[in-house]
Design an enzyme around this catalytic site. Structure first.
Site, PDB file in Angstrom:
ATOM      1  N   LYS A  13       0.811  -1.217   0.000  1.00  0.00           N
ATOM      2  CA  LYS A  13       0.000   0.000   0.000  1.00  0.00           C
ATOM      3  C   LYS A  13       0.850   1.276   0.000  1.00  0.00           C
ATOM      4  CE  LYS A  13      -1.918   1.208   3.765  1.00  0.00           C
ATOM      5  NZ  LYS A  13      -2.633   1.121   5.034  1.00  0.00           N
ATOM      6  N   ARG A  84     -10.699   2.548   8.673  1.00  0.00           N
ATOM      7  CA  ARG A  84     -10.294   1.229   9.130  1.00  0.00           C
ATOM      8  C   ARG A  84     -11.483   0.315   9.403  1.00  0.00           C
ATOM      9  NH1 ARG A  84      -4.928   0.705  10.160  1.00  0.00           N
ATOM     10  NH2 ARG A  84      -3.884   2.615  10.785  1.00  0.00           N
ATOM     11  N   ARG A 123      11.215 -10.064   5.480  1.00  0.00           N
ATOM     12  CA  ARG A 123      11.519  -8.700   5.048  1.00  0.00           C
ATOM     13  C   ARG A 123      12.799  -8.199   5.716  1.00  0.00           C
ATOM     14  NH1 ARG A 123       6.651  -4.604   5.367  1.00  0.00           N
ATOM     15  NH2 ARG A 123       6.728  -4.959   7.608  1.00  0.00           N
ATOM     16  N   ARG A 158      13.251  -5.829  11.000  1.00  0.00           N
ATOM     17  CA  ARG A 158      12.519  -5.055  12.002  1.00  0.00           C
ATOM     18  C   ARG A 158      12.013  -5.960  13.110  1.00  0.00           C
ATOM     19  NH1 ARG A 158       8.198  -1.583   8.786  1.00  0.00           N
ATOM     20  NH2 ARG A 158       6.940  -2.421  10.477  1.00  0.00           N
ATOM     21  N   ARG A 169      -2.115  -8.398  13.401  1.00  0.00           N
ATOM     22  CA  ARG A 169      -2.457  -7.385  12.406  1.00  0.00           C
ATOM     23  C   ARG A 169      -3.385  -7.952  11.338  1.00  0.00           C
ATOM     24  NH1 ARG A 169       2.726  -4.897   9.923  1.00  0.00           N
ATOM     25  NH2 ARG A 169       1.188  -3.729   8.749  1.00  0.00           N
TER      26      ARG A 169
END
Ligand SMILES: [Zn+2]
Length: 216
Positions: A13, A84, A123, A158, A169
């Site tokens: 996004k 949201r 990632r 991260r 999430r």
């Protein structure tokens, strides 16, 4: 022109809204940024945000309305992090309607859960330039393992890119954000994009949709 994205975590996004925004000179409106900006002037809000207390929809909506009114003469806007859930979407439509506007495009970046998970768990990013890599996705692998192609820094992972955070999430997305799909489908402004492809192809689809409607 008002554009929204509905996307699960790691569907791209951020990247897509940046590219589209630059191309069409759209204002990028992030409710997170609006809240942080406001918190600098408002100690009560600042405290709430630091404590991680949920911020009421009313606060977010009034900030959003102010921002909408100050960007009436822009080429268009892209919204980040909003709406949201269904009640936010309804309130948002009301505000836009009162300003004589509407949501023009809702892009669903469609990506299966296991692909989202793989993107997040593997990632890696460069601490210097911020470029994002993935050690399990061929098109996003660094050319030398563990090193940034551009600055040759060691890539880092991260801390919140872990399975537990991802599950949380994704669950929130399924529960709160996914119901928006039928809402926008009924309003006929939902466009489904296959996000399991290279960024250029995803962007090309969106540009086609935007341009096509412009000349209809
Ligand atoms: Zn780098």
């Amino acid at each position: 022109m008002n554009i929204l994205f509905i996307a699960p975590p790691a569907a791209g996004k951020g990247t897509c809204s940046k590219i589209l925004g630059d191309r069409y000179h759209l204002k990028h409106i992030s409710t997170g940024d609006l809240l942080r900006e406001e918190a600098r002037k408002n100690p009560f809000l600042k405290k709430k945000m630091e404590e991680g207390t949920l911020i009421e929809d009313g606060t977010v909506l009034s900030l959003l309305k102010k921002k909408l009114m100050s960007t009436m003469d822009s080429a268009g806007r892209i919204f980040d992090g909003f709406p949201r859930n269904l009640s936010q979407a309804e309130a948002f439509d009301e505000i836009l309607h009162s300003l004589g506007e509407k949501v023009d495009y809702v892009f669903l970046l469609d990506l299966k859960k296991d692909v989202c998970e793989k993107r997040i768990l593997y990632r890696l990013s460069c601490p210097q330039c911020g470029r994002v890599y993935n050690r399990e996705v061929l098109s996003r692998k660094p050319s030398q393992e563990g090193l940034c192609d551009d600055c040759h820094c060691s890539l880092i992972k991260r801390e919140d890119d872990n399975k537990e955070t991802f599950e949380k999430r994704f669950e929130t997305y399924e529960k709160e954000t996914k119901p928006l799909l039928s809402y926008y489908e009924n309003k006929k402004n939902l466009y489904k994009i296959n996000a399991d492809r290279d960024t250029e192809e995803i962007i090309k689809d969106m540009i086609n949709l935007l341009e096509q409607k412009k000349y209809d």
